[in-house]
Design a protein around this motif. Structure first.
Motif, PDB file in Angstrom:
ATOM      1  N   ASP A  84       0.801  -1.243   0.117  1.00  0.00           N
ATOM      2  CA  ASP A  84       0.159  -0.075   0.001  1.00  0.00           C
ATOM      3  C   ASP A  84       0.750   1.314  -0.071  1.00  0.00           C
ATOM      4  OD1 ASP A  84      -2.237  -1.453   0.089  1.00  0.00           O
ATOM      5  OD2 ASP A  84      -2.586  -1.415   1.924  1.00  0.00           O
ATOM      6  N   LYS A  85       1.805   1.287   0.755  1.00  0.00           N
ATOM      7  CA  LYS A  85       2.448   2.611   0.742  1.00  0.00           C
ATOM      8  C   LYS A  85       3.368   2.599  -0.595  1.00  0.00           C
ATOM      9  CE  LYS A  85       3.764   2.869   5.892  1.00  0.00           C
ATOM     10  NZ  LYS A  85       3.235   4.179   6.081  1.00  0.00           N
ATOM     11  N   VAL A  86       3.980   1.400  -1.381  1.00  0.00           N
ATOM     12  CA  VAL A  86       4.717   1.791  -2.174  1.00  0.00           C
ATOM     13  C   VAL A  86       3.452   2.336  -3.422  1.00  0.00           C
ATOM     14  CG1 VAL A  86       5.805   0.510  -4.261  1.00  0.00           C
ATOM     15  CG2 VAL A  86       6.440   0.152  -1.827  1.00  0.00           C
ATOM     16  N   ALA A  87       2.295   1.604  -3.484  1.00  0.00           N
ATOM     17  CA  ALA A  87       1.435   2.234  -4.250  1.00  0.00           C
ATOM     18  C   ALA A  87       1.063   3.861  -4.106  1.00  0.00           C
ATOM     19  CB  ALA A  87       0.037   1.532  -4.253  1.00  0.00           C
ATOM     20  N   ARG A  88       1.254   4.168  -2.940  1.00  0.00           N
ATOM     21  CA  ARG A  88       0.989   5.451  -2.583  1.00  0.00           C
ATOM     22  C   ARG A  88       1.848   6.486  -3.131  1.00  0.00           C
ATOM     23  NH1 ARG A  88      -1.998   3.405   2.119  1.00  0.00           N
ATOM     24  NH2 ARG A  88      -0.068   4.068   3.314  1.00  0.00           N
ATOM     25  N   GLY A  89       3.123   6.117  -3.174  1.00  0.00           N
ATOM     26  CA  GLY A  89       4.349   6.821  -3.602  1.00  0.00           C
ATOM     27  C   GLY A  89       5.112   7.072  -2.339  1.00  0.00           C
ATOM     28  N   ASN A  90       4.855   6.465  -1.259  1.00  0.00           N
ATOM     29  CA  ASN A  90       5.354   6.551   0.083  1.00  0.00           C
ATOM     30  C   ASN A  90       6.666   5.733   0.001  1.00  0.00           C
ATOM     31  OD1 ASN A  90       3.585   8.627   0.690  1.00  0.00           O
ATOM     32  ND2 ASN A  90       2.430   7.047   2.017  1.00  0.00           N
ATOM     33  N   LEU A  91       7.582   6.016  -0.371  1.00  0.00           N
ATOM     34  CA  LEU A  91       8.970   5.058  -0.437  1.00  0.00           C
ATOM     35  C   LEU A  91      10.124   5.301   0.408  1.00  0.00           C
ATOM     36  CD1 LEU A  91       9.085   5.410  -4.617  1.00  0.00           C
ATOM     37  CD2 LEU A  91       7.723   3.867  -3.223  1.00  0.00           C
ATOM     38  N   GLY A  92       9.805   6.244   1.461  1.00  0.00           N
ATOM     39  CA  GLY A  92      11.022   6.330   2.354  1.00  0.00           C
ATOM     40  C   GLY A  92      11.400   7.831   2.095  1.00  0.00           C
ATOM     41  N   ARG A  93      12.574   7.766   2.368  1.00  0.00           N
ATOM     42  CA  ARG A  93      13.315   9.206   2.444  1.00  0.00           C
ATOM     43  C   ARG A  93      13.263   9.807   1.134  1.00  0.00           C
ATOM     44  NH1 ARG A  93      19.447   9.708   4.457  1.00  0.00           N
ATOM     45  NH2 ARG A  93      19.944   8.585   2.617  1.00  0.00           N
ATOM     46  N   LYS A  94      13.549   9.165   0.171  1.00  0.00           N
ATOM     47  CA  LYS A  94      13.409   9.615  -1.116  1.00  0.00           C
ATOM     48  C   LYS A  94      12.389  10.559  -1.492  1.00  0.00           C
ATOM     49  CE  LYS A  94      12.972   5.563  -3.499  1.00  0.00           C
ATOM     50  NZ  LYS A  94      13.884   4.378  -4.254  1.00  0.00           N
ATOM     51  N   THR A  95      11.274  10.080  -0.935  1.00  0.00           N
ATOM     52  CA  THR A  95       9.835  10.675  -1.255  1.00  0.00           C
ATOM     53  C   THR A  95       9.424  11.497   0.018  1.00  0.00           C
ATOM     54  OG1 THR A  95       8.520   8.841  -0.741  1.00  0.00           O
ATOM     55  CG2 THR A  95       9.467   9.122  -2.913  1.00  0.00           C
TER      56      THR A  95
END
Length: 288
Positions: free
Chosen positions: A269-280
């Motif tokens: 779910d986080k990846v699908a929302r674009g919440n990829l960690g520090r880089k985003t």
């Protein structure tokens, strides 16, 4: 590969890919005196790679981590968009994104430009080194050199031995790692090697605990940092690595090793929302 050469860092090193990892690898060799060529896909990417290496090198100089000046180190850096420029390099390390087809095509193309006694390595964090080497004309000259993020600060390199990797290349890789001021751990090729397999297993369980409401991401990480002396918790590490990268590794390990590596829904779910960690700016933690 001569005994003398294997006892020291290669004088001329190539790095294919100048993203965060590739730039870090280039930095590691530069500050120890090697001439480094970074090859990128286009001029924009090449310019960004140069800036990454320059920034980290200047930071090292400010912290007293160079024997000379940043300018002297950066004078040994070349950035190119032509893979043919890799000819004459004693060691070339591939550091393109963790995609099987991309790595295979990149490695095969690079190999065509290398001298007969040059070593070729992949910075893959999980893909089969034996499988990659099967696509090459000279698998005996290929192995995995898995650096860790951030490369300048990390003291570990995982040397991954493929089924046909020459023993003398493994010895050379140990010596090169020591020459970088880092420690080598040598593992035989297996899904996820040692570091990614263990690191992802812990991280996936931590994600499931967040998903189940066992504790917050911060408290789970603190349990591992304070209780087990991990320098960084598994969820913060995931944010640093990139949730998309962790998802890709988990999917590969799930395919190869079974259900215990199935990615939890919270990660998807986080990846699908674009919440990829520090880089985003956001992953399991807020980096904004």
């Amino acid at each position: 590969m001569s005994t003398t050469e294997s006892a020291t860092l290669p004088a001329r090193v190539g790095v294919l890919g100048g993203g965060r990892m590739g730039a870090g690898i280039a930095h590691a060799f530069l500050v120890k005196g090697a001439e480094v060529l970074v090859v990128e896909r286009d001029e924009a990417a090449a310019s960004a790679a140069r800036e990454r290496v320059a920034s980290s090198t200047e930071t090292s100089a400010e912290r007293g981590g160079l024997t000379g000046t940043a300018a002297e180190a950066l004078a040994r850096l070349t950035v190119s968009v032509d893979r043919a420029d890799l000819a004459g390099r004693r060691l070339v390390i591939e550091a393109v994104p963790e995609d099987w087809e991309l790595k295979v095509s990149s490695l095969k193309d690079v190999e065509k430009h290398l001298d007969a006694d040059a070593a070729l390595a992949s910075n893959t964090s999980s893909l089969s080194v034996t499988g990659l080497s099967a696509e090459l004309a000279h698998p005996e000259r290929f192995l995995g050199l898995h650096f860790f993020n951030p490369v300048p600060a990390s003291t570990l390199v995982e040397v991954v031995v493929g089924a046909q990797t020459a023993p003398e290349l493994v010895d050379a890789a140990r010596a090169w790692t020591a020459g970088l001021g880092k420690t080598a751990v040598v593992v035989n090729d297996a899904p996820g090697f040692a570091s990614s397999r263990l690191g992802v297993a812990i991280a996936l369980e931590a994600m499931r605990m967040v998903e189940e409401g066992v504790a917050t991401a911060e408290d789970i990480d603190n349990a591992m940092v304070l209780g087990y002396k991990h320098p960084t918790g598994p969820l913060r590490t995931t944010d640093l690595v990139g949730l998309d990268v962790r998802l890709g590794i988990a999917e590969y390990l799930h395919q190869e090793l079974g259900e215990r590596f199935e990615p939890p829904q919270i990660l998807r779910d986080k990846v699908a929302r674009g919440n990829l960690g520090r880089k985003t700016g956001r992953g399991f933690f807020d980096w904004s």
